[in-house]
Design a protein around this motif. Structure first.
Motif: not given
Length: 427
Positions: A280-300, A302-305
């Motif tokens: 569970v602890l591993h997956l808590i951290a691993a979720y963020q490793v995979f989610a952060q690129p998604i977050f930053q892609f959308v935010e980038k 939106c910032n550009k638009k």
């Protein structure tokens, strides 16, 4: 509460330094990644709780074929990873311009529709993984309760528990962690996750053995990436072989789908509880490793638009008890929270989503792991068409495509089986 706009220099907010001393030569926030943190990110992403299912996989393939396939694809994975590392800068591996995302790399070397294909494969896979991790974490949390139930009431007791509260709890934790601004701040999570993955994989190995007895920029980034890839891939391969091989020795053809959650072992129950907690602890951290690129892609995007939108670009400084000063972006807070809620709801609606994730993985393996790295390497190294090297690389791409197609067919069959066996009110 204090607010200020970060439209022109978002890095200043993250580093807290407006003087520019903490910026790299390209004007971005100075990278702090090292060989150790890069290796930790790789191990966090690659070693998942699926390692505990490898004894079942080897039982289906056989000892020799299973081991050969594991080692072969580990070598292919490392080989193509080195190609991708060399493409971090373009047009040359060392003095060229940095490419910060996979899509940027593909755009620099290949261009055209291949950029969109890369985006669909990459982000579709990332979204799928975050949903799958929510389900897997809930299964391990439920397994802790079941292990205690079996210990108290006997191994034949009916210990039924719902996964929904566990999914909701996992989602709440992810909402909090998702407010971490960027990937560079995740190093501590990846290191924790790496330790946890070693813990539960080692416990799986140890229990199987017991049963078988009883039954930065300098040096150049591409060089650091290659060393980290070698460390990460070799480490995960060793654990894969140990978990799969020793589990197969212990159980033979009756190896369970998962050594811990399918109760290949019932005792010592406290050790099984600890191993599932590590998952569970591993997956808590691993979720963020995979989610952060998604977050930053959308935010980038939106910032550009909408560069003049205060809602999207402004940061607010807030004092949070026990934590201190934090800088919060309202758009980031709303968007990331919404994403976590959505993935959690999807996990609740489709608890057989891991079968879908298997299909997504089979579809994404070939373009992201093999085709794009090889195609970009051919462009960068100017490999002559029809030369022996060119033919060898094309043969590798073709063989991996066949394997990926076979895996896709197998995943579709597995998905159909999972849907047929799904009972919505029986968790």
């Amino acid at each position: 509460m204090k607010s200020f706009n970060t439209e022109h220099n978002p890095s200043a907010v993250e580093s807290g330094d407006a003087s520019g001393n903490r910026f790299d030569d390209d004007g971005r926030e100075k990278r702090t990644g090292t060989f150790m943190t890069a290796s930790a990110h790789i191990i966090t992403a690659v070693i998942g709780s699926g390692v505990l299912s490898l004894s079942w996989a080897i039982a289906q393939l056989g000892w020799l074929a299973g081991t050969v396939i594991l080692v072969t694809f580990a070598i292919i994975n490392y080989y193509t990873s080195t190609m991708l590392a060399d493409c971090y800068r373009s047009p040359d591996a060392v003095p060229g311009t940095r490419n910060y995302t996979y899509m940027d790399v593909v755009r620099a070397y290949l261009g055209g529709r291949k950029v969109q294909l890369c985006g669909v494969a990459q982000y579709g896979s990332l979204v799928g993984v975050t949903i799958g991790y929510t389900i897997t974490a809930s299964i391990s949390l439920v397994a802790i309760g079941k292990a205690n139930c079996f210990h108290d009431k006997g191994h034949d007791a009916k210990c039924s528990m719902s996964n929904y509260p566990s999914m909701a709890a996992f989602g709440i934790v992810q909402i909090i962690l998702s407010q971490i601004p960027n990937f560079h701040k995740l190093s501590f999570l990846s290191i924790i996750a790496t330790v946890m993955s070693f813990c539960y994989a080692s416990i799986g190995i140890g229990l199987s053995i017991a049963r078988a007895d009883t039954l930065k920029s300098t040096p150049p980034e591409n060089k650091v990436m290659k060393k980290a890839s070698l460390a990460g891939v070799s480490t995960t391969t060793v654990f894969y072989i140990l978990c799969g091989g020793i589990g197969y020795v212990a159980f033979g053809n009756k190896a369970p789908g998962d050594l811990l959650t399918d109760f290949g072992f019932y005792e010592p129950y406290w050790l099984i509880d600890f191993a599932n907690a590590c998952i569970v602890l591993h997956l808590i951290a691993a979720y963020q490793v995979f989610a952060q690129p998604i977050f930053q892609f959308v935010e980038k995007k939106c910032n550009k638009k909408w560069p003049e939108s205060i809602f999207i670009t402004s940061e607010h400084s807030m004092n949070i008890p026990l934590i201190g000063k934090c800088r919060v972006n309202l758009f980031r807070l709303l968007w990331r929270t919404s994403y976590v809620v959505l993935t959690t709801v999807v996990a609740m609606i489709f608890p057989f989503f891991n079968a879908i994730l298997g299909l997504l993985g089979a579809l994404a393996f070939w373009p992201l792991t093999v085709y794009f790295p090889v195609a970009m390497h051919i462009e960068q190294a100017e490999v002559k068409k029809y030369s022996l090297r060119w033919i060898g690389l094309k043969l590798l791409v073709s063989l991996c495509l066949i394997v990926s197609l076979l895996a896709t067919i197998g995943s579709i069959v597995g998905l159909i089986t999972s849907v047929k066996a799904y009972k919505p009110f029986n968790n």
